[in-house]
Design a protein around this motif. Structure first.
Motif, PDB file in Angstrom:
ATOM      1  N   SER A 204       0.800  -1.231   0.000  1.00 27.94           N
ATOM      2  CA  SER A 204       0.000   0.000   0.000  1.00 27.94           C
ATOM      3  C   SER A 204       0.829   1.277   0.000  1.00 27.94           C
ATOM      4  O   SER A 204       0.279   2.362  -0.147  1.00 27.94           O
ATOM      5  N   ASP A 205       2.136   1.171   0.187  1.00 31.95           N
ATOM      6  CA  ASP A 205       3.005   2.342   0.160  1.00 31.95           C
ATOM      7  C   ASP A 205       3.805   2.365  -1.140  1.00 31.95           C
ATOM      8  O   ASP A 205       3.889   1.359  -1.849  1.00 31.95           O
ATOM      9  N   GLY A 206       4.396   3.510  -1.407  1.00 32.61           N
ATOM     10  CA  GLY A 206       5.316   3.603  -2.529  1.00 32.61           C
ATOM     11  C   GLY A 206       6.689   3.096  -2.117  1.00 32.61           C
ATOM     12  O   GLY A 206       6.825   2.335  -1.148  1.00 32.61           O
ATOM     13  N   ALA A 207       7.708   3.511  -2.828  1.00 33.58           N
ATOM     14  CA  ALA A 207       9.066   3.040  -2.566  1.00 33.58           C
ATOM     15  C   ALA A 207      10.015   4.224  -2.450  1.00 33.58           C
ATOM     16  O   ALA A 207       9.835   5.253  -3.103  1.00 33.58           O
ATOM     17  N   VAL A 208      11.019   4.052  -1.607  1.00 33.68           N
ATOM     18  CA  VAL A 208      12.107   5.017  -1.501  1.00 33.68           C
ATOM     19  C   VAL A 208      13.347   4.382  -2.122  1.00 33.68           C
ATOM     20  O   VAL A 208      13.699   3.240  -1.795  1.00 33.68           O
ATOM     21  N   LEU A 209      13.984   5.109  -3.029  1.00 35.13           N
ATOM     22  CA  LEU A 209      15.244   4.649  -3.625  1.00 35.13           C
ATOM     23  C   LEU A 209      16.352   5.564  -3.114  1.00 35.13           C
ATOM     24  O   LEU A 209      16.584   6.645  -3.663  1.00 35.13           O
ATOM     25  N   PRO A 210      17.042   5.159  -2.048  1.00 36.14           N
ATOM     26  CA  PRO A 210      18.141   5.988  -1.569  1.00 36.14           C
ATOM     27  C   PRO A 210      19.347   5.871  -2.498  1.00 36.14           C
ATOM     28  O   PRO A 210      19.669   4.784  -2.992  1.00 36.14           O
ATOM     29  N   ILE A 211      19.989   6.999  -2.738  1.00 39.29           N
ATOM     30  CA  ILE A 211      21.225   7.023  -3.514  1.00 39.29           C
ATOM     31  C   ILE A 211      22.264   7.728  -2.655  1.00 39.29           C
ATOM     32  O   ILE A 211      22.243   8.953  -2.514  1.00 39.29           O
ATOM     33  N   LEU A 212      23.127   6.942  -2.036  1.00 40.16           N
ATOM     34  CA  LEU A 212      24.174   7.503  -1.191  1.00 40.16           C
ATOM     35  C   LEU A 212      25.258   8.083  -2.094  1.00 40.16           C
ATOM     36  O   LEU A 212      25.916   7.360  -2.837  1.00 40.16           O
ATOM     37  N   HIS A 213      25.415   9.389  -2.018  1.00 39.42           N
ATOM     38  CA  HIS A 213      26.381  10.094  -2.865  1.00 39.42           C
ATOM     39  C   HIS A 213      27.720  10.138  -2.130  1.00 39.42           C
ATOM     40  O   HIS A 213      27.995  11.051  -1.341  1.00 39.42           O
ATOM     41  N   LEU A 214      28.541   9.155  -2.411  1.00 37.39           N
ATOM     42  CA  LEU A 214      29.790   8.971  -1.689  1.00 37.39           C
ATOM     43  C   LEU A 214      30.906   9.681  -2.445  1.00 37.39           C
ATOM     44  O   LEU A 214      31.650   9.072  -3.214  1.00 37.39           O
ATOM     45  N   ASN A 215      31.009  11.017  -2.215  1.00 35.28           N
ATOM     46  CA  ASN A 215      32.068  11.731  -2.930  1.00 35.28           C
ATOM     47  C   ASN A 215      33.261  12.064  -2.039  1.00 35.28           C
ATOM     48  O   ASN A 215      34.187  12.736  -2.465  1.00 35.28           O
ATOM     49  N   GLY A 216      33.230  11.582  -0.806  1.00 32.50           N
ATOM     50  CA  GLY A 216      34.452  11.509  -0.035  1.00 32.50           C
ATOM     51  C   GLY A 216      34.754  12.605   0.953  1.00 32.50           C
ATOM     52  O   GLY A 216      35.543  12.393   1.871  1.00 32.50           O
ATOM     53  N   TYR A 217      34.123  13.802   0.800  1.00 33.93           N
ATOM     54  CA  TYR A 217      34.527  14.920   1.641  1.00 33.93           C
ATOM     55  C   TYR A 217      33.335  15.758   2.074  1.00 33.93           C
ATOM     56  O   TYR A 217      32.337  15.869   1.370  1.00 33.93           O
ATOM     57  N   LYS A 218      33.513  16.381   3.221  1.00 34.67           N
ATOM     58  CA  LYS A 218      32.580  17.386   3.716  1.00 34.67           C
ATOM     59  C   LYS A 218      33.171  18.757   3.381  1.00 34.67           C
ATOM     60  O   LYS A 218      33.814  18.918   2.353  1.00 34.67           O
ATOM     61  N   ILE A 219      33.002  19.732   4.253  1.00 35.11           N
ATOM     62  CA  ILE A 219      33.537  21.065   3.981  1.00 35.11           C
ATOM     63  C   ILE A 219      35.058  21.029   3.923  1.00 35.11           C
ATOM     64  O   ILE A 219      35.676  21.552   2.994  1.00 35.11           O
TER      65      ILE A 219
ATOM     66  N   LYS B 139      41.224  20.022 -12.035  1.00 34.87           N
ATOM     67  CA  LYS B 139      41.958  18.956 -11.359  1.00 34.87           C
ATOM     68  C   LYS B 139      42.841  19.527 -10.249  1.00 34.87           C
ATOM     69  O   LYS B 139      42.955  18.952  -9.164  1.00 34.87           O
ATOM     70  N   GLU B 140      43.493  20.663 -10.558  1.00 35.11           N
ATOM     71  CA  GLU B 140      44.451  21.243  -9.622  1.00 35.11           C
ATOM     72  C   GLU B 140      44.502  22.753  -9.834  1.00 35.11           C
ATOM     73  O   GLU B 140      44.414  23.240 -10.969  1.00 35.11           O
ATOM     74  N   ILE B 141      44.628  23.502  -8.750  1.00 31.64           N
ATOM     75  CA  ILE B 141      44.753  24.956  -8.826  1.00 31.64           C
ATOM     76  C   ILE B 141      45.820  25.386  -7.825  1.00 31.64           C
ATOM     77  O   ILE B 141      45.747  25.021  -6.633  1.00 31.64           O
ATOM     78  N   ASN B 142      46.781  26.124  -8.302  1.00 28.51           N
ATOM     79  CA  ASN B 142      47.849  26.641  -7.444  1.00 28.51           C
ATOM     80  C   ASN B 142      48.502  25.548  -6.613  1.00 28.51           C
ATOM     81  O   ASN B 142      48.821  25.727  -5.427  1.00 28.51           O
ATOM     82  N   GLY B 143      48.679  24.394  -7.220  1.00 30.61           N
ATOM     83  CA  GLY B 143      49.354  23.304  -6.541  1.00 30.61           C
ATOM     84  C   GLY B 143      48.488  22.502  -5.600  1.00 30.61           C
ATOM     85  O   GLY B 143      48.968  21.564  -4.953  1.00 30.61           O
ATOM     86  N   HIS B 144      47.200  22.871  -5.516  1.00 30.14           N
ATOM     87  CA  HIS B 144      46.294  22.155  -4.629  1.00 30.14           C
ATOM     88  C   HIS B 144      45.363  21.260  -5.448  1.00 30.14           C
ATOM     89  O   HIS B 144      44.801  21.700  -6.454  1.00 30.14           O
ATOM     90  N   LYS B 145      45.209  20.032  -5.000  1.00 29.67           N
ATOM     91  CA  LYS B 145      44.273  19.118  -5.646  1.00 29.67           C
ATOM     92  C   LYS B 145      42.843  19.616  -5.422  1.00 29.67           C
ATOM     93  O   LYS B 145      42.460  19.940  -4.298  1.00 29.67           O
ATOM     94  N   ILE B 146      42.052  19.695  -6.468  1.00 28.37           N
ATOM     95  CA  ILE B 146      40.685  20.204  -6.379  1.00 28.37           C
ATOM     96  C   ILE B 146      39.673  19.070  -6.598  1.00 28.37           C
ATOM     97  O   ILE B 146      38.943  18.705  -5.670  1.00 28.37           O
ATOM     98  N   GLU B 147      39.652  18.512  -7.813  1.00 21.94           N
ATOM     99  CA  GLU B 147      38.716  17.417  -8.060  1.00 21.94           C
ATOM    100  C   GLU B 147      39.085  16.232  -7.154  1.00 21.94           C
ATOM    101  O   GLU B 147      40.239  15.867  -7.022  1.00 21.94           O
ATOM    102  N   GLY B 148      38.063  15.647  -6.543  1.00 19.12           N
ATOM    103  CA  GLY B 148      38.314  14.534  -5.638  1.00 19.12           C
ATOM    104  C   GLY B 148      38.901  14.959  -4.310  1.00 19.12           C
ATOM    105  O   GLY B 148      39.496  14.151  -3.602  1.00 19.12           O
ATOM    106  N   ASN B 149      38.675  16.220  -3.934  1.00 15.79           N
ATOM    107  CA  ASN B 149      39.210  16.728  -2.676  1.00 15.79           C
ATOM    108  C   ASN B 149      38.226  17.735  -2.081  1.00 15.79           C
ATOM    109  O   ASN B 149      37.343  18.258  -2.777  1.00 15.79           O
ATOM    110  N   PHE B 150      38.413  18.030  -0.808  1.00 16.39           N
ATOM    111  CA  PHE B 150      37.486  18.936  -0.126  1.00 16.39           C
ATOM    112  C   PHE B 150      37.516  20.342  -0.706  1.00 16.39           C
ATOM    113  O   PHE B 150      36.553  21.105  -0.558  1.00 16.39           O
ATOM    114  N   ARG B 151      38.591  20.713  -1.392  1.00 14.14           N
ATOM    115  CA  ARG B 151      38.717  22.075  -1.913  1.00 14.14           C
ATOM    116  C   ARG B 151      37.705  22.371  -3.023  1.00 14.14           C
ATOM    117  O   ARG B 151      37.559  23.527  -3.417  1.00 14.14           O
TER     118      ARG B 151
END
Length: 792
Positions: A195-210, A294-306
């Motif tokens: 009698s209920d619908g369905a929930v499809l959770p999608i855990l977005h595991l991108n690795g970092y918070k702030i 990918k990188e800015i000023n020597g800091h990793k950006i993609e795949g990082n909290f920055r």
């Protein structure tokens, strides 16, 4: 990466990737650009916003999810809504709502062309525009994404009694660390596949918070899988960073997940098998800031909290980054995505569902349009007989139980009403509802269990205020009705949640296209004045103060003094729309004051003089004895009875407040009394002794603009222990004896009779203390007190 089928043909794969790039391009544009939206000329610093605000990190992953959900909606003709849980995912959702055409339908000035793109980009995180999270202004949203932790609870609330609906809920891995979200995974133990619908959770595991990694991204895959299997889910993993491989993998796993949802529902609905299944979920492991620098000023950006917020500074201090931004934007190849006029190319626009199948246009995301009024019994039929004032019945809340029971029965076929609470239904004296329904529960049931069933209408089987609140909000936001009952002290657990809902209502009410919703109704009991065995930890009436801080257009607060006023209040609350209604009253045996006819009149007025308890005969009184709340009302009337017996010449006016917001001026609240109305009731200069249910300073705050400054409030002042009911009032100087002493002192009564009465009251307080220390119960004259009818 594991070997998979390739469900996407080459042309479809390229189109899906192009659509994802379009959404990413729009997301970056919203953060950075105020002009030159299609880069038809070289990017200059003047094309960039002077103040860069927004959040990029979650956007590409959510765009990826949204793109693939659109595909499966079209493929399988699904009825689906999208709930964005990660913090500040606004640019992503807005991008997709715009690409689907829904944004322009609600905001015609933001056209689907180059000029519309310019307006869309500029209004993001810009004064008077859109916030960086998913607010009510965004079509298709039901979830305020500014505060983390509630997305999955909301998702489940939307699908209860909605058998055809799928709520796709994106859970950020930072959000997954909050208490409410961590508990919400257990909501699958309350879902009825029939009698209920369905929930499809999608855990977005991108690795970092702030600025920190997330826990779930730093545990082994085996542990992560075991965790969610332990929660009762069947996780499908989509992991990688190569877009073409990830598109194929996401399409494959999403197809499997939807097929599993259909299989579960078919088995339940065709074979009547409601054994709790292991529902599918998707774990998307992709880089934070995917497809960005990918990188800015020597800091990793993609795949990082920055990459979390604005990964690239572009202003007068670093004008060289204009070219970096331009290169980033051009990497999405906008000339392949939009035509010369700035319109999404037809072959890409064809990927979106049509009409109400679009997640941004799904009717459930503007649930007020689907709302059906409750079938309501006449609350007068549940009236408590009051043959004399102060007759004691089984409690105010107990009298409401049969009324709620019959609302459930009357709305059983349309599945439109539920009672929510954290394992307190019987404790809160609402057990009458169990005569017609059970508590909803889809986990194992033992033969010795009572009132548990998969189709129960009572959401009371989980000891979590967060889940009760989140489920109810999701239920209301999709157009259904409900009541949340709870202990008064522990409703504070969801202070922040109700704050977010209040903001949602306030913002939604300013949008003409947002339909009004059923009100969020609280019935609080086990209150501060009756915690006989629980003591100090269970004493906190501060939820009233919390709600008073919200917008006056949203909040209504009621303190019914007896059962008949509570019945009248609850009927009003359940019929109301777009409010947060709070009603507080006791669950224990309590005195009754008003007949049903009197209660209806009193509740309609919200505040009134109780002539039957007063002896001023319509003249100016010597003192006003005011009260708000069931226990304060009892103590005020007991004090008045003492005064009228010992000082009969004293003119006393009794005022009862059931609608607390009547105390404010009309300029401050729609329910407020005008100054002239207030003065007629409370006088302009007489002493007012006010017994209040909560913290006393709130009454001063509500009345500070009134002419009469002679207001003296008694209420809860953080004094309490394991003690008797009456002693709680004594500890906080709210008791009848202290109230009489206060009247004598405030009025400056120095004659012999008054001083003798004061001495008697002081002796009574000593007698009370000695008696409870010996006997453990209140004195008989307290327990057996009755209002003297001959005084009327």
């Amino acid at each position: 990466m594991e070997s998979i089928d390739e469900p996407l043909a080459k042309d479809e794969l390229l189109a899906v990737d192009a659509y994802w790039r379009a959404a990413n391009y729009l997301s970056v544009g919203q953060i950075y650009l105020q002009d030159n939206p299609l880069l038809k000329k070289p990017l200059q610093l003047g094309h960039v916003k002077k103040l860069l605000l927004g959040h990029w990190g979650t956007a590409p992953g959510q765009n990826f999810i949204y793109t693939h959900l659109n595909r499966v909606i079209k493929k399988d003709d699904l009825n689906m809504i999208y709930i964005s849980g990660p913090g500040h995912g606004g640019p992503s959702v807005v991008s997709n709502v715009y690409l689907e055409g829904t944004f322009t339908e609600y905001y015609p000035a933001v056209t689907r062309d180059e000029e519309g793109l310019r307006k869309l980009f500029k209004m993001s995180s810009f004064p008077g525009g859109l916030s960086s999270h998913v607010s009510p202004q965004v079509p298709g949203s039901i979830h305020e994404g500014g505060e983390l932790g509630y997305s999955l609870s909301h998702a489940f609330g939307t699908v209860f009694d909605n058998p055809d609906l799928i709520a796709a809920c994106v859970v950020g891995d930072g959000e997954a660390e909050t208490g409410p979200l961590a508990t919400a995974w257990h909501s699958n133990k309350f879902l009825n596949a029939k009698s209920d619908g369905a929930v499809l959770p999608i855990l977005h595991l991108n690795g970092y918070k702030i600025s920190n990694p997330t826990i779930l991204a730093r545990i082994e895959r085996e542990e992560l899988e075991q965790l969610f299997r332990g929660y009762g889910w069947n996780p499908y993993f989509v992991e990688g960073d190569d877009p073409m491989l990830m598109h194929q993998l996401m399409a494959s796993k999403l197809d499997e997940a939807i097929l599993e949802v259909k299989r579960i529902q078919s088995n339940a609905r065709n074979n009547n098998d409601t054994t709790r299944p292991r529902w599918p979920m998707i774990i998307l492991n992709s880089p934070k800031g995917w497809s960005g620098p990918k990188e800015i000023n020597g800091h990793k950006i993609e795949g990082n909290f920055r990459s979390h917020q604005v990964p690239l500074a572009v202003d007068e201090t670093c004008p060289e980054n204009v070219s970096v931004l331009e290169k980033w934007l051009l990497s999405y190849r906008p000339n392949e995505l939009f035509n010369e006029a700035g319109q999404l190319k037809p072959e890409l626009a064809a990927l979106t569902p049509s009409g109400e199948k679009r997640m941004s246009a799904n009717p459930h995301a503007n649930g007020g349009n689907l709302m059906r009024d409750l079938h309501m019994p006449d609350f007068r039929d549940y009236a408590v007989d009051v043959p004399y004032r102060s007759i004691v019945n089984e409690g105010n809340v107990h009298a409401v139980g049969p009324y709620l029971r019959d609302i459930i029965s009357l709305n059983d076929k349309q599945h439109n009403f539920r009672v929510f609470g954290p394992d307190e239904l019987v404790s809160n004296r609402l057990e009458a509802v169990l005569e017609v329904t059970d508590r909803k529960w889809s986990a194992r049931i033992k033969d010795t269990d009572e009132s548990l069933a998969i189709d129960g209408a009572v959401m009371d089987s989980m000891l979590s205020e967060h889940q009760s609140q989140g489920w109810l909000e999701g239920y209301l936001l999709t157009g259904r009705h409900g009541v949340f009952h709870s202990y008064e002290a522990f409703i504070r657990i969801i202070d922040s949640m109700v704050n977010q809902h209040a903001k949602w209502i306030k913002m939604s009410s300013e949008l003409p296209w947002r339909a009004h919703l059923p009100s969020l109704n609280y019935l609080l009991t086990s209150h501060v004045w009756r915690q006989d065995h629980n003591g100090f930890t269970h004493q906190d009436p501060g939820f009233i103060d919390h709600l008073v801080n919200k917008k006056a257009e949203v909040v209504r607060i009621y303190l019914p003094p007896d059962a008949n006023t509570l019945l009248s209040v609850m009927d009003h609350c359940l019929r109301s729309r777009n409010y947060i209604n709070l009603a507080i009253t006791g669950k224990h045996d309590s005195p009754q004051w008003l007949s049903m006819e009197e209660a209806v009149v009193h509740c309609t007025r919200g505040v009134g003089i109780w002539d039957w308890a007063s002896n001023d005969d319509g003249d100016e009184p010597d003192v006003v004895m005011a009260c708000a709340g069931d226990v304060p009302t009892l103590e005020i009337l007991a004090a008045v009875s003492i005064l009228r017996t010992h000082l009969p010449e004293l003119k006393v006016r009794v005022v009862n407040v059931v609608d607390l917001m009547r105390l404010q001026p009309t300029s401050e609240h729609p329910h407020g009394l005008s100054d002239s109305e207030y003065d007629k009731i409370f006088t302009r200069d007489k002493e007012i002794i006010f017994a209040f249910h909560g913290y006393p300073w709130l009454i001063h705050r509500l009345t500070y603009r009134r002419a009469n400054r002679n207001l003296h409030v008694r209420g809860y002042k953080e004094e309490g222990t394991i003690t008797t009911a009456f002693d709680m009032t004594v500890l906080n100087n709210l008791d009848r004896f202290d109230l009489v002493i206060d009247v004598i002192g405030r009025l400056g009564l120095v004659d012999e009779k008054a001083q003798a009465l004061k001495q008697l009251m002081e002796m009574k307080l000593i007698e009370h203390r000695n008696y409870i220390n010996i006997h453990g119960v209140d004195m008989p004259e307290i327990r057996d007190w009755k209002w003297n009818d001959t005084s009327e």
